[in-house]
Design a protein around this motif. Structure first.
Motif, PDB file in Angstrom:
ATOM      1  N   ARG A   1       0.020   3.122  13.969  1.00  0.00           N
ATOM      2  CA  ARG A   1      -0.869   2.783  15.086  1.00  0.00           C
ATOM      3  C   ARG A   1      -2.122   2.044  14.609  1.00  0.00           C
ATOM      4  NH1 ARG A   1       1.856   4.730  18.865  1.00  0.00           N
ATOM      5  NH2 ARG A   1       2.630   6.815  19.129  1.00  0.00           N
ATOM      6  N   LYS A   2      -2.691   2.484  13.494  1.00  0.00           N
ATOM      7  CA  LYS A   2      -3.907   1.835  12.981  1.00  0.00           C
ATOM      8  C   LYS A   2      -3.633   0.397  12.582  1.00  0.00           C
ATOM      9  CE  LYS A   2      -6.385   5.925  11.505  1.00  0.00           C
ATOM     10  NZ  LYS A   2      -6.815   6.745  10.389  1.00  0.00           N
ATOM     11  N   PHE A   3      -2.506   0.166  11.912  1.00  0.00           N
ATOM     12  CA  PHE A   3      -2.164  -1.197  11.520  1.00  0.00           C
ATOM     13  C   PHE A   3      -1.731  -2.028  12.728  1.00  0.00           C
ATOM     14  CE2 PHE A   3      -2.075   0.446   7.206  1.00  0.00           C
ATOM     15  CZ  PHE A   3      -2.561  -0.625   6.476  1.00  0.00           C
ATOM     16  N   ALA A   4      -1.122  -1.398  13.733  1.00  0.00           N
ATOM     17  CA  ALA A   4      -0.658  -2.126  14.918  1.00  0.00           C
ATOM     18  C   ALA A   4      -1.827  -2.696  15.715  1.00  0.00           C
ATOM     19  CB  ALA A   4       0.189  -1.217  15.800  1.00  0.00           C
ATOM     20  N   ILE A   5      -2.957  -1.983  15.768  1.00  0.00           N
ATOM     21  CA  ILE A   5      -4.097  -2.471  16.552  1.00  0.00           C
ATOM     22  C   ILE A   5      -5.047  -3.323  15.719  1.00  0.00           C
ATOM     23  CG2 ILE A   5      -4.028  -0.587  18.215  1.00  0.00           C
ATOM     24  CD1 ILE A   5      -6.420   0.642  16.734  1.00  0.00           C
ATOM     25  N   TYR A   6      -4.824  -3.411  14.414  1.00  0.00           N
ATOM     26  CA  TYR A   6      -5.743  -4.132  13.537  1.00  0.00           C
ATOM     27  C   TYR A   6      -5.815  -5.614  13.910  1.00  0.00           C
ATOM     28  CZ  TYR A   6      -7.911  -6.061   9.383  1.00  0.00           C
ATOM     29  OH  TYR A   6      -8.753  -6.727   8.532  1.00  0.00           O
TER      30      TYR A   6
ATOM     31  N   ASN B   1       0.705  -8.018  11.048  1.00  0.00           N
ATOM     32  CA  ASN B   1       0.232  -6.670  10.727  1.00  0.00           C
ATOM     33  C   ASN B   1       1.236  -5.898   9.880  1.00  0.00           C
ATOM     34  OD1 ASN B   1      -1.967  -7.398  12.193  1.00  0.00           O
ATOM     35  ND2 ASN B   1      -1.755  -5.841  13.762  1.00  0.00           N
ATOM     36  N   TRP B   2       2.534  -6.168  10.071  1.00  0.00           N
ATOM     37  CA  TRP B   2       3.570  -5.553   9.238  1.00  0.00           C
ATOM     38  C   TRP B   2       3.396  -6.014   7.781  1.00  0.00           C
ATOM     39  CZ3 TRP B   2       6.939  -2.125   7.858  1.00  0.00           C
ATOM     40  CH2 TRP B   2       7.985  -2.435   7.005  1.00  0.00           C
ATOM     41  N   ALA B   3       3.151  -7.311   7.605  1.00  0.00           N
ATOM     42  CA  ALA B   3       2.941  -7.843   6.252  1.00  0.00           C
ATOM     43  C   ALA B   3       1.670  -7.254   5.640  1.00  0.00           C
ATOM     44  CB  ALA B   3       2.857  -9.363   6.290  1.00  0.00           C
ATOM     45  N   LYS B   4       0.618  -7.082   6.450  1.00  0.00           N
ATOM     46  CA  LYS B   4      -0.629  -6.489   5.959  1.00  0.00           C
ATOM     47  C   LYS B   4      -0.406  -5.036   5.554  1.00  0.00           C
ATOM     48  CE  LYS B   4      -5.500  -5.771   6.884  1.00  0.00           C
ATOM     49  NZ  LYS B   4      -5.873  -6.036   5.522  1.00  0.00           N
ATOM     50  N   LEU B   5       0.339  -4.288   6.362  1.00  0.00           N
ATOM     51  CA  LEU B   5       0.641  -2.901   6.029  1.00  0.00           C
ATOM     52  C   LEU B   5       1.356  -2.815   4.685  1.00  0.00           C
ATOM     53  CD1 LEU B   5       1.813  -0.036   8.167  1.00  0.00           C
ATOM     54  CD2 LEU B   5       3.369  -0.748   6.402  1.00  0.00           C
ATOM     55  N   CYS B   6       2.360  -3.662   4.503  1.00  0.00           N
ATOM     56  CA  CYS B   6       3.124  -3.634   3.255  1.00  0.00           C
ATOM     57  C   CYS B   6       2.260  -4.006   2.056  1.00  0.00           C
ATOM     58  CB  CYS B   6       4.331  -4.569   3.354  1.00  0.00           C
ATOM     59  SG  CYS B   6       5.577  -3.968   4.501  1.00  0.00           S
ATOM     60  N   LYS B   7       1.337  -4.944   2.251  1.00  0.00           N
ATOM     61  CA  LYS B   7       0.456  -5.361   1.158  1.00  0.00           C
ATOM     62  C   LYS B   7      -0.589  -4.292   0.847  1.00  0.00           C
ATOM     63  CE  LYS B   7      -2.627  -9.085  -0.129  1.00  0.00           C
ATOM     64  NZ  LYS B   7      -3.886  -9.447   0.441  1.00  0.00           N
ATOM     65  N   ASP B   8      -1.257  -3.760   1.890  1.00  0.00           N
ATOM     66  CA  ASP B   8      -2.317  -2.771   1.693  1.00  0.00           C
ATOM     67  C   ASP B   8      -1.798  -1.447   1.158  1.00  0.00           C
ATOM     68  OD1 ASP B   8      -4.042  -4.658   2.628  1.00  0.00           O
ATOM     69  OD2 ASP B   8      -4.596  -3.593   4.469  1.00  0.00           O
ATOM     70  N   CYS B   9      -0.591  -1.053   1.552  1.00  0.00           N
ATOM     71  CA  CYS B   9      -0.023   0.227   1.121  1.00  0.00           C
ATOM     72  C   CYS B   9       0.786   0.094  -0.163  1.00  0.00           C
ATOM     73  CB  CYS B   9       0.838   0.813   2.224  1.00  0.00           C
ATOM     74  SG  CYS B   9      -0.106   1.210   3.700  1.00  0.00           S
ATOM     75  N   LYS B  10       0.740  -1.056  -0.791  1.00  0.00           N
ATOM     76  CA  LYS B  10       1.418  -1.320  -2.069  1.00  0.00           C
ATOM     77  C   LYS B  10       2.938  -1.172  -1.971  1.00  0.00           C
ATOM     78  CE  LYS B  10      -2.567  -1.062  -4.712  1.00  0.00           C
ATOM     79  NZ  LYS B  10      -3.495  -1.602  -3.769  1.00  0.00           N
ATOM     80  N   VAL B  11       3.490  -1.514  -0.798  1.00  0.00           N
ATOM     81  CA  VAL B  11       4.955  -1.565  -0.660  1.00  0.00           C
ATOM     82  C   VAL B  11       5.452  -2.819  -1.375  1.00  0.00           C
ATOM     83  CG1 VAL B  11       6.868  -1.785   0.980  1.00  0.00           C
ATOM     84  CG2 VAL B  11       4.965  -0.235   1.470  1.00  0.00           C
ATOM     85  N   THR B  12       4.731  -3.926  -1.199  1.00  0.00           N
ATOM     86  CA  THR B  12       5.069  -5.138  -1.947  1.00  0.00           C
ATOM     87  C   THR B  12       4.452  -5.030  -3.326  1.00  0.00           C
ATOM     88  OG1 THR B  12       3.120  -6.229  -1.037  1.00  0.00           O
ATOM     89  CG2 THR B  12       5.188  -6.689   0.051  1.00  0.00           C
ATOM     90  N   ASP B  13       5.277  -5.256  -4.335  1.00  0.00           N
ATOM     91  CA  ASP B  13       4.771  -5.198  -5.709  1.00  0.00           C
ATOM     92  C   ASP B  13       4.881  -6.537  -6.421  1.00  0.00           C
ATOM     93  OD1 ASP B  13       7.487  -5.286  -5.939  1.00  0.00           O
ATOM     94  OD2 ASP B  13       7.690  -3.489  -7.176  1.00  0.00           O
TER      95      ASP B  13
ATOM     96  N   VAL C   1       2.859   4.809   2.644  1.00  0.00           N
ATOM     97  CA  VAL C   1       2.289   4.320   3.899  1.00  0.00           C
ATOM     98  C   VAL C   1       1.478   5.397   4.622  1.00  0.00           C
ATOM     99  CG1 VAL C   1       2.863   3.367   6.178  1.00  0.00           C
ATOM    100  CG2 VAL C   1       4.115   2.618   4.162  1.00  0.00           C
ATOM    101  N   ALA C   2       1.913   6.647   4.549  1.00  0.00           N
ATOM    102  CA  ALA C   2       1.303   7.728   5.339  1.00  0.00           C
ATOM    103  C   ALA C   2      -0.178   7.898   5.028  1.00  0.00           C
ATOM    104  CB  ALA C   2       2.041   9.033   5.073  1.00  0.00           C
ATOM    105  N   GLY C   3      -0.971   7.996   6.095  1.00  0.00           N
ATOM    106  CA  GLY C   3      -2.401   8.251   5.960  1.00  0.00           C
ATOM    107  C   GLY C   3      -3.253   7.059   5.565  1.00  0.00           C
ATOM    108  N   LYS C   4      -2.672   5.877   5.470  1.00  0.00           N
ATOM    109  CA  LYS C   4      -3.435   4.695   5.053  1.00  0.00           C
ATOM    110  C   LYS C   4      -4.004   3.968   6.268  1.00  0.00           C
ATOM    111  CE  LYS C   4      -2.630   4.637   0.520  1.00  0.00           C
ATOM    112  NZ  LYS C   4      -1.426   5.285   0.242  1.00  0.00           N
ATOM    113  N   GLU C   5      -5.055   3.179   6.020  1.00  0.00           N
ATOM    114  CA  GLU C   5      -5.691   2.360   7.047  1.00  0.00           C
ATOM    115  C   GLU C   5      -5.788   0.933   6.550  1.00  0.00           C
ATOM    116  OE1 GLU C   5      -9.570   3.799   7.958  1.00  0.00           O
ATOM    117  OE2 GLU C   5      -8.839   5.735   8.618  1.00  0.00           O
ATOM    118  N   PRO C   6      -5.958  -0.026   7.465  1.00  0.00           N
ATOM    119  CA  PRO C   6      -6.146  -1.419   7.037  1.00  0.00           C
ATOM    120  C   PRO C   6      -7.419  -1.569   6.195  1.00  0.00           C
ATOM    121  CG  PRO C   6      -5.690  -1.305   9.383  1.00  0.00           C
ATOM    122  CD  PRO C   6      -5.873   0.090   8.914  1.00  0.00           C
ATOM    123  N   ILE C   7      -7.314  -2.359   5.142  1.00  0.00           N
ATOM    124  CA  ILE C   7      -8.457  -2.611   4.265  1.00  0.00           C
ATOM    125  C   ILE C   7      -9.080  -3.937   4.664  1.00  0.00           C
ATOM    126  CG2 ILE C   7      -9.181  -2.949   1.871  1.00  0.00           C
ATOM    127  CD1 ILE C   7      -6.565  -1.458   1.070  1.00  0.00           C
ATOM    128  N   ASN C   8     -10.397  -3.953   4.837  1.00  0.00           N
ATOM    129  CA  ASN C   8     -11.103  -5.192   5.147  1.00  0.00           C
ATOM    130  C   ASN C   8     -11.523  -5.850   3.838  1.00  0.00           C
ATOM    131  OD1 ASN C   8     -10.915  -4.840   7.902  1.00  0.00           O
ATOM    132  ND2 ASN C   8     -12.806  -3.674   8.003  1.00  0.00           N
TER     133      ASN C   8
END
Length: 176
Positions: A15-20, A34-46, A103-110
């Motif tokens: 939800r936090k990444f969806a409204i970012y 926002n999906w790409a941002k989530l993956c980047k911020d949560c270190k899913v993409t390496d 991913v759990a508990g993370k927020e978008p990083i500015n």
């Protein structure tokens, strides 16, 4: 599958990444950016096993044919798709658990947000007590702006001479 508390924090992150970055977003659907941002911020993409291209391909795969967004269920499917790629040495379930923990508990990083700082001259130029002339009329004694009454000439028609600033002081001068 993951624990109940972990799933709740995973949904909260969704939800936090969806409204970012979108003032009209409800938090029910997430767009590709926002999906790409989530993956980047949560270190899913390496950068090695999971790249930004992989993230985009998985997004296209899980969303509807004409849709531009994914919902929470499609989001979980997308994580399932990426999990074996990201954690090759683990089983499918363990990989999904690990990617959910990322991913759990993370927020978008500015990133790149500039902080405002005051330089020497700014302090001097914004001190309303040092204003003179017509600019001084725009602020009260505390330095707070008067609003419309400070910007526009509101005519005072209460005396013999209109707009006389020292109205009512004549008697005090004469009695001396």
């Amino acid at each position: 599958m993951a624990g109940n508390a972990e799933m709740a924090s995973l949904e909260e992150s969704f939800r936090k990444f969806a409204i970012y970055g979108d003032t009209k977003a409800t938090g029910q659907e997430m767009n590709g950016k926002n999906w790409a941002k989530l993956c980047k911020d949560c270190k899913v993409t390496d950068g090695k096993s999971v790249t930004s291209t992989d993230v985009d391909i998985v997004f296209s795969k899980v969303k509807g044919k004409t849709a531009r967004v994914i919902n929470y269920e499609e989001f979980k499917k997308a994580l399932e798709e990426l999990a074996p790629k990201r954690f090759k040495d683990k089983s499918k379930e363990e990989a999904y658990e690990a990617i959910c923990q990322l991913v759990a508990g993370k927020e978008p990083i500015n990133v790149g947000v500039t902080k405002a700082k005051t330089v020497g001259a700014v302090e001097r130029l914004t001190d309303t007590s040092k204003y003179t002339g017509s600019h001084k009329e725009r602020f009260d004694e505390t330095g707070k702006g008067k609003g419309k009454s400070g910007r526009e000439n509101i005519v005072d028609t209460s005396g013999y001479v209109s707009a006389y600033k020292n109205a009512g002081t004549y008697d005090a001068k004469v009695k001396k």
